[in-house]
Design an enzyme around this catalytic site. Structure first.
Site, PDB file in Angstrom:
ATOM      1  N   THR A 272       1.052  -1.263  -0.019  1.00  0.00           N
ATOM      2  CA  THR A 272       0.004  -0.181   0.409  1.00  0.00           C
ATOM      3  C   THR A 272       1.085   1.063  -0.111  1.00  0.00           C
ATOM      4  O   THR A 272       2.243   1.077   0.256  1.00  0.00           O
ATOM      5  CB  THR A 272      -0.876   0.051   1.416  1.00  0.00           C
ATOM      6  OG1 THR A 272      -2.001  -0.699   1.540  1.00  0.00           O
ATOM      7  CG2 THR A 272      -1.450   0.921   0.947  1.00  0.00           C
ATOM      8  N   GLY A 527     -21.739  -1.606  31.467  1.00  0.00           N
ATOM      9  CA  GLY A 527     -19.852  -0.399  31.781  1.00  0.00           C
ATOM     10  C   GLY A 527     -19.280  -1.463  32.036  1.00  0.00           C
ATOM     11  O   GLY A 527     -18.043  -1.233  31.525  1.00  0.00           O
ATOM     12  N   THR A 548     -11.144  -3.261   7.129  1.00  0.00           N
ATOM     13  CA  THR A 548     -10.359  -2.380   5.038  1.00  0.00           C
ATOM     14  C   THR A 548      -8.798  -3.684   4.998  1.00  0.00           C
ATOM     15  O   THR A 548      -8.597  -2.709   3.850  1.00  0.00           O
ATOM     16  CB  THR A 548     -10.457  -1.203   5.122  1.00  0.00           C
ATOM     17  OG1 THR A 548      -9.785  -0.696   6.742  1.00  0.00           O
ATOM     18  CG2 THR A 548     -12.110  -0.886   5.397  1.00  0.00           C
ATOM     19  N   GLU A 550      -6.139  -6.401   4.068  1.00  0.00           N
ATOM     20  CA  GLU A 550      -6.473  -7.648   3.403  1.00  0.00           C
ATOM     21  C   GLU A 550      -7.472  -7.231   2.442  1.00  0.00           C
ATOM     22  O   GLU A 550      -8.106  -8.057   2.334  1.00  0.00           O
ATOM     23  CB  GLU A 550      -6.180  -8.420   3.450  1.00  0.00           C
ATOM     24  CG  GLU A 550      -5.198  -8.958   4.104  1.00  0.00           C
ATOM     25  CD  GLU A 550      -4.273  -9.653   3.920  1.00  0.00           C
ATOM     26  OE1 GLU A 550      -4.154 -10.180   2.921  1.00  0.00           O
ATOM     27  OE2 GLU A 550      -3.267  -9.585   4.041  1.00  0.00           O
ATOM     28  N   ASP A 552     -10.545  -4.013   1.358  1.00  0.00           N
ATOM     29  CA  ASP A 552     -11.448  -3.590   1.802  1.00  0.00           C
ATOM     30  C   ASP A 552     -12.620  -4.161   1.680  1.00  0.00           C
ATOM     31  O   ASP A 552     -12.892  -4.358  -0.164  1.00  0.00           O
ATOM     32  CB  ASP A 552     -11.631  -2.196   1.014  1.00  0.00           C
ATOM     33  CG  ASP A 552     -12.740  -1.173   1.569  1.00  0.00           C
ATOM     34  OD1 ASP A 552     -13.433  -0.553   3.021  1.00  0.00           O
ATOM     35  OD2 ASP A 552     -14.109  -1.172   0.484  1.00  0.00           O
TER      36      ASP A 552
HETATM   37  C1  LIG Z   1      -3.084  -1.214  10.735  1.00  0.00           C
HETATM   38  C2  LIG Z   1      -3.173  -1.444   9.325  1.00  0.00           C
HETATM   39  C3  LIG Z   1      -1.964  -2.205   8.813  1.00  0.00           C
HETATM   40  C4  LIG Z   1      -1.602  -2.506   7.444  1.00  0.00           C
HETATM   41  N1  LIG Z   1      -1.080  -3.687   6.951  1.00  0.00           N
HETATM   42  C5  LIG Z   1      -0.276  -3.193   5.673  1.00  0.00           C
HETATM   43  C6  LIG Z   1       0.771  -4.561   5.686  1.00  0.00           C
HETATM   44  O1  LIG Z   1       1.277  -4.700   6.121  1.00  0.00           O
HETATM   45  N2  LIG Z   1       1.494  -3.995   3.970  1.00  0.00           N
HETATM   46  C7  LIG Z   1       0.164  -2.959   3.435  1.00  0.00           C
HETATM   47  O2  LIG Z   1       0.810  -3.370   2.045  1.00  0.00           O
HETATM   48  N3  LIG Z   1      -0.097  -2.245   3.492  1.00  0.00           N
HETATM   49  C8  LIG Z   1      -1.031  -2.465   4.671  1.00  0.00           C
HETATM   50  N4  LIG Z   1      -2.103  -1.367   5.151  1.00  0.00           N
HETATM   51  C9  LIG Z   1      -2.987  -1.059   3.990  1.00  0.00           C
HETATM   52  C10 LIG Z   1      -4.137  -1.299   4.158  1.00  0.00           C
HETATM   53  O3  LIG Z   1      -4.056  -2.688   2.997  1.00  0.00           O
HETATM   54  C11 LIG Z   1      -5.159  -0.134   2.906  1.00  0.00           C
HETATM   55  O4  LIG Z   1      -5.527   0.429   4.414  1.00  0.00           O
HETATM   56  C12 LIG Z   1      -6.425  -0.739   2.088  1.00  0.00           C
HETATM   57  O5  LIG Z   1      -5.676  -1.477   1.598  1.00  0.00           O
HETATM   58  C13 LIG Z   1      -7.434   0.506   2.010  1.00  0.00           C
HETATM   59  O6  LIG Z   1      -6.467   0.918   1.340  1.00  0.00           O
HETATM   60  P1  LIG Z   1      -6.673   2.637   1.351  1.00  0.00           P
HETATM   61  O7  LIG Z   1      -6.663   2.599   2.861  1.00  0.00           O
HETATM   62  O8  LIG Z   1      -6.141   3.350   0.425  1.00  0.00           O
HETATM   63  O9  LIG Z   1      -8.388   2.692   1.364  1.00  0.00           O
HETATM   64  P2  LIG Z   1      -9.078   3.603   0.539  1.00  0.00           P
HETATM   65  O10 LIG Z   1      -8.325   2.985  -1.039  1.00  0.00           O
HETATM   66  O11 LIG Z   1      -8.668   4.860  -0.318  1.00  0.00           O
HETATM   67  O12 LIG Z   1     -10.507   3.213   0.037  1.00  0.00           O
HETATM   68  C14 LIG Z   1     -11.200   4.036   1.219  1.00  0.00           C
HETATM   69  C15 LIG Z   1     -12.900   3.759   0.697  1.00  0.00           C
HETATM   70  O13 LIG Z   1     -13.329   3.575  -0.565  1.00  0.00           O
HETATM   71  C16 LIG Z   1     -14.196   2.933  -0.566  1.00  0.00           C
HETATM   72  N5  LIG Z   1     -13.526   2.336  -2.369  1.00  0.00           N
HETATM   73  C17 LIG Z   1     -11.596   2.802  -2.669  1.00  0.00           C
HETATM   74  N6  LIG Z   1     -12.602   2.356  -4.262  1.00  0.00           N
HETATM   75  C18 LIG Z   1     -14.257   2.269  -4.064  1.00  0.00           C
HETATM   76  C19 LIG Z   1     -14.657   1.812  -5.762  1.00  0.00           C
HETATM   77  N7  LIG Z   1     -13.990   1.215  -6.739  1.00  0.00           N
HETATM   78  N8  LIG Z   1     -15.576   1.579  -5.425  1.00  0.00           N
HETATM   79  C20 LIG Z   1     -16.248   1.782  -4.094  1.00  0.00           C
HETATM   80  N9  LIG Z   1     -16.303   2.359  -2.696  1.00  0.00           N
HETATM   81  C21 LIG Z   1     -14.345   2.266  -2.568  1.00  0.00           C
HETATM   82  C22 LIG Z   1     -13.746   1.009   0.176  1.00  0.00           C
HETATM   83  O14 LIG Z   1     -14.716   1.395   0.620  1.00  0.00           O
HETATM   84  C23 LIG Z   1     -13.234   2.354   1.236  1.00  0.00           C
HETATM   85  O15 LIG Z   1     -14.444   2.140   2.024  1.00  0.00           O
HETATM   86  C24 LIG Z   1      -2.561  -1.519   6.414  1.00  0.00           C
HETATM   87  C25 LIG Z   1      -3.790  -0.499   7.230  1.00  0.00           C
HETATM   88  C26 LIG Z   1      -4.117  -0.327   8.322  1.00  0.00           C
HETATM   89  C27 LIG Z   1      -4.627   0.928   8.820  1.00  0.00           C
END
Ligand SMILES: Cc1cc2nc3c(=O)[nH]c(=O)nc-3n(C[C@H](O)[C@H](O)[C@H](O)COP(=O)(O)OP(=O)(O)OC[C@H]3O[C@@H](n4cnc5c(N)ncnc54)[C@H](O)[C@@H]3O)c2cc1C
Length: 754
Positions: A272, A527, A548, A550, A552
């Site tokens: 990501t 509580g 969200t 692995e 979303d």
């Molecule tokens: C604690 C934590 C650990 C993580 N660990 C890792 C890791 O080790 N390695 C790694 O690579 N990543 C990691 N991630 C990243 C994680 O995989 C991403 O956050 C995830 O893939 C979602 O991407 P984003 O946060 O950019 O959300 P976005 O992709 O921006 O999505 C935001 C919202 O938009 C909606 N959305 C997006 N696209 C569409 C669409 N086409 N149609 C409709 N709705 C849409 C989604 O439903 C979501 O609600 C981690 C994240 C967190 C918070």
């Protein structure tokens, strides 16, 4: 001897009649059971029989004054209702007769009614103004037998794993400082690696057992220790090690896999970016091959193109970095490259910048961070080259010519991680349910004027309805995840498109289920549920992100629905896709027969409890949604709308289909499994849980089923009543059902669950 106005032949039936009429508990078909028993009862006179049968007339029910008289007659005796009696209501009736008459034999017809109607003390104990000898739970079923059924072929591994968790390093505690917490979690991960668990899914040559199914099962159990441990373990062995195993070749395995499995090489999975999460294909990090130096140069081009949220970023020596691979000026698409991040002294290597992501809602024991690359060179061999390689002559080569297909094949190999996340979510839900239910079996609130003792929370029908279907769902999802992992690991099925679609759907519905369950359990504990010591608060924070990461959930459901629409065959957006839509539409419309009004209002118990009805209802919903979707998309495309736009227009419809498909899949997996349970006693229990799950699911979507005319108002109401009824029927067994999850005592640290 007390006085009453009823002869003994009638008196003995009065508690039963009172139950029947005061609570609308019985349906017409069940009233027939009572009538037959009366006709067969040779101990009563014809006159008494006539009176009793006349009281069964639904068109002319007994007057309220009569009901009051029955209740008074019962209450006056001071007889206690003993829940633990073998036939509590028949015995209660007998004791009442004994208070008024010298002759009071036990009546087998009453026993017959009680058994055949399946009415239990918690259905009626609140109706009589009498003292009730409560039992918080029954031990008719054995938690250990249920646990054995759930563990299945993984029993040895899981038993060993659970007993290894009985160690001081896994003792749960409150950690408020992220640095300290991360050290604790790192020690835990290393502790598990020392025992060989990290390599469970790897081949034996690299210290493993090639047991991906067992590996996934461990995720549930790690959640009983802590969410941060579960995720850090998953990042190290599943994401980092897993990417080497699945995307790399022998040279990578030989060099790194053994060390990854023992955690002597700590690594992270950097996919990501701040600017690109769900859209992995759009990531901006570049990996440019330099023929002169025979190296690959990693670079973060822009402000938002840094890797973000990367787990293990602060502890890692190496990263599996996903980047656009550019060879000879051509972008060959996203590939993974192993990039060393730090030296032996743990100093960052030149060109690499890492920043802590800071405090998060949960999982603060995991060191998530951001990573930037400034022209960082690594040897060509560091390309994980199973699906695409740079040959010695510096040219790019892949057996999979279509870049789209190559991309999805690469990502598809990592789908196992998605199952593990769902498994972890399920573990969190099970833990919260165990805490909430054990609390509800001890905690008392309120009583009515005649009772000394207040009622147990678990004896409130609201509490039963809030928690019991969630327990049933846990059973169904447990089985569904076992099955999907087995299918995913089945090497005899090389085409993984269908299973990937199924994983996407199941991961979504199960992680959403986990979140809503944990919230419900928090509220159910009042509580106490809000106190950190009772663990539900941490679970809420930790499991939240499972929806969200692995993948979303919404994006995954869109993917799942597209899989269903394309019949898992033709590639979405390809020329063949419209043809598939057409064929699919025709096939489904042929099968979508109009629902017969008799069927849509069929309410008898046998029908409502029959898995055939549930399967039909789920299948109908999936088919109907698929058909209407296919038709809508075809209409838009026929009008000249580009297919991307057409799909945007039907997104909410796609999500509904993704959910419907996944719900059907989980239930079908579960039913197949239940049929294989050898002993009848437990099979019937599992069947009942399946029935509750299915009726509850139909009930939750009753609005849609009513809209479609699939069920009528009467049936909708009957389903609601059956759900409530099943919850009360399972009430005596609720403790055994959560004990059956097999959560070890040494992990159950919540004081309210003690
Ligand atoms: C604690 C934590 C650990 C993580 N660990 C890792 C890791 O080790 N390695 C790694 O690579 N990543 C990691 N991630 C990243 C994680 O995989 C991403 O956050 C995830 O893939 C979602 O991407 P984003 O946060 O950019 O959300 P976005 O992709 O921006 O999505 C935001 C919202 O938009 C909606 N959305 C997006 N696209 C569409 C669409 N086409 N149609 C409709 N709705 C849409 C989604 O439903 C979501 O609600 C981690 C994240 C967190 C918070």
């Amino acid at each position: 001897m007390q006085k009453n106005t009823y002869p003994s032949g009638i008196l003995q039936y009065i508690p039963f009649f009172y139950v029947i009429w005061s609570d609308d508990l019985l349906t017409v078909s069940e009233i027939n059971v009572v009538q037959k028993a009366l006709e067969a009862d040779e101990s009563i006179t014809t006159e008494n029989q006539k009176t009793l049968i006349s009281w069964l007339d639904t068109a002319n029910p007994p007057a309220n004054s009569e009901l009051k008289n029955w209740k008074r007659t019962i209450a006056k005796t001071g007889v206690k209702l003993v829940e633990s009696d073998t036939y509590p209501l028949a015995t209660f009736s007998q004791k009442i007769v004994c208070k008024y008459y010298t002759e009071c034999p036990f009546n087998d017809q009453l026993k017959h009614i009680e058994v055949n109607l399946g009415i239990q003390p918690n259905h009626y104990s609140h109706l009589f103004d009498v003292e009730v000898d409560y039992q918080s739970s029954l031990n008719y079923y054995k938690a250990s037998e249920i646990d054995t059924i759930l563990k299945g072929k993984h029993a040895d591994l899981i038993d060993r794993f659970r007993s290894d968790l009985d160690h001081s390093i896994f003792k749960w505690d409150i950690h408020r400082n992220k640095e300290d917490f991360r050290e604790v979690v790192l020690d835990q991960v290393k502790g598990l690696a020392d025992k060989g668990y990290g390599a469970t899914a790897y081949p034996a040559t690299y210290g493993g057992a090639e047991n991906m199914e067992g590996y996934a099962y461990m995720f549930e159990n790690m959640m009983y220790v802590d969410g941060s441990l579960t995720i850090k373990f998953g990042v190290q062995f599943g994401l980092f090690g897993g990417s080497i195993q699945k995307l790399g070749t022998k040279k990578h395995h030989d060099k790194y896999l053994g060390e990854a499995g023992t955690a002597s090489l700590l690594g992270c999975f950097a996919m990501t970016e701040t600017g690109h999460g769900s859209n992995v294909r759009g990531i901006k990090t570049t990996a440019t091959y330099n023929r002169a130096t025979d190296t690959i140069v990693l670079h973060t081009p822009g402000k938002n193109d840094n890797k973000a949220y990367i787990g293990n970023a602060l502890h890692s020596k190496m990263a599996s970095v996903f980047a656009q691979l550019i060879v000879d000026g051509k972008n060959e698409g996203v590939h993974a490259i192993l990039v060393p991040l730090r030296n032996e002294k743990h100093d960052l290597l030149p060109g690499i910048k890492v920043e802590d992501n800071g405090y998060k809602l949960g999982l603060n024991g995991v060191d998530n961070g951001k990573i930037w690359f400034d022209q960082v060179s690594v040897p060509r061999e560091n390309l994980l080259n199973k699906y695409g390689d740079i040959k010695e002559d510096g040219t790019y080569h892949s057996e999979i010519k279509n870049p789209n297909k190559r991309f999805f094949t690469m990502l598809g190999t990592l789908v196992g991680g998605r199952i593990c996340v769902a498994r972890a979510g399920l573990g969190g839900a099970k833990f919260a349910l165990a805490v909430a239910i054990k609390h509800a079996l001890k905690r008392r609130q309120f009583n009515d004027s005649i009772k000394i003792q207040e009622d147990l929370l678990m004896d409130y029908s609201t509490h039963q309805l809030r928690l019991t279907p969630l327990v049933a769902n846990a059973y169904v999802y447990h089985v569904a995840l076992d099955k999907i992992m087995e299918t995913y690991c089945d090497q005899s099925q090389p085409d993984k498109r269908e299973v990937e679609t199924q994983v996407a759907g199941l991961k979504s519905i199960i992680t959403w289920y986990a979140n809503s369950t944990i919230q419900e359990c928090r509220e159910a504990c009042g509580g106490k549920g809000y106190l950190l010591e009772n663990r539900i608060a941490d679970l809420k924070g930790d499991v939240d992100i499972f929806t969200t990461f692995e993948g979303d959930n919404t994006v995954l459901l869109l993917l799942a629905a597209k899989g269903v629409l394309s019949d898992f065959k033709s590639e979405f957006n390809s020329a063949g896709f419209l043809a598939v839509l057409k064929i699919l539409g025709i096939q489904i419309s042929n099968k979508l027969t109009t629902i017969n009004p008799v069927y849509s209002n069929k309410v008898d118990k046998d029908h409502l409890y029959n898995p055939k009805f549930h399967k039909h209802a789920f299948d109908y919903r999936t088919r109907r949604l698929t058909y209407t979707l296919a038709m809508r998309i075809r209409e838009y495309i026929k009008k000249g709308m580009p297919s991307y736009q057409a799909f945007l227009k039907v997104q909410t419809h796609l999500v509904a289909l993704g959910k419907a498909y996944s719900c059907e899949l989980a239930y079908n997996f579960y039913c197949d499994f239940v049929d294989t349970i050898p002993d009848e006693k437990n099979r019937l229990l599992f069947q009942k849980l399946g029935t509750l799950h299915a009726l509850h699911a139909i009930r939750e979507d009753a609005e849609w089923y009513l809209e479609q005319g699939y069920i009528g108002g009467t049936k909708s109401k009957a389903i609601r009543q059956r759900v409530e009824r099943l919850c009360t029927e399972l009430r005596p067994h609720i403790k055994v059902l959560v004990d059956g999850f097999g959560i070890p005592e040494h992990c159950m640290s919540a004081p309210i669950a003690g």
